[in-house]
Design an enzyme around this catalytic site. Sequence first.
Site, PDB file in Angstrom:
ATOM      1  CB  CYS A  10      -1.002   0.000   1.154  1.00 48.40           C
ATOM      2  SG  CYS A  10      -0.335   0.228   2.782  1.00 48.40           S
ATOM      3  CB  CYS A  76      -3.401   1.365  -2.051  1.00 48.26           C
ATOM      4  SG  CYS A  76      -2.336   0.719  -3.367  1.00 48.26           S
ATOM      5  CB  CYS A  84       3.114  -1.254  -7.366  1.00 49.20           C
ATOM      6  SG  CYS A  84       2.281  -0.658  -5.890  1.00 49.20           S
TER       7      CYS A  84
END
Length: 139
Positions: A10, A76, A84
Amino acid sequence: MEKKKVLFICVHNSARSLMAEALLNQMCGDEFEAQSAGLTPGRLREIGIDISRKETRSVFDVWKSGQVFAYVITVCDEASAEQCPVFPGVTTRLHWRFPDPSTFEGTWEERLERTRRVRDMIRAKIEEWCRLNCLNTVA
């Protein structure tokens, strides 16, 4: 049997990913080894799990380490999840969206209650994950 590695990510690594890591290790630790990563430290000391001393790790430091994960699970919002990095190896990437406790407003008690609800949602998702993916489920 070698444990499958799971990385929870996250943005802040302050609550959601740490909770998911601790819960998966507690419930399915015989078959999975969970880790988490993000940006800032978090605190949680309830339901018999203490993450208050767990150091936050940058997702990019984990990526640079070259570890191979069977699963990378973002917890998230979609926009943050897209930021990411892609991890090496054959990795299944999943997205489990949960509200961000750092955005909660109200009194301390109100924020705590909403954070506990998020924790319970994560626990329910991990229990479901264990039922579907573990041979020896302990929930």
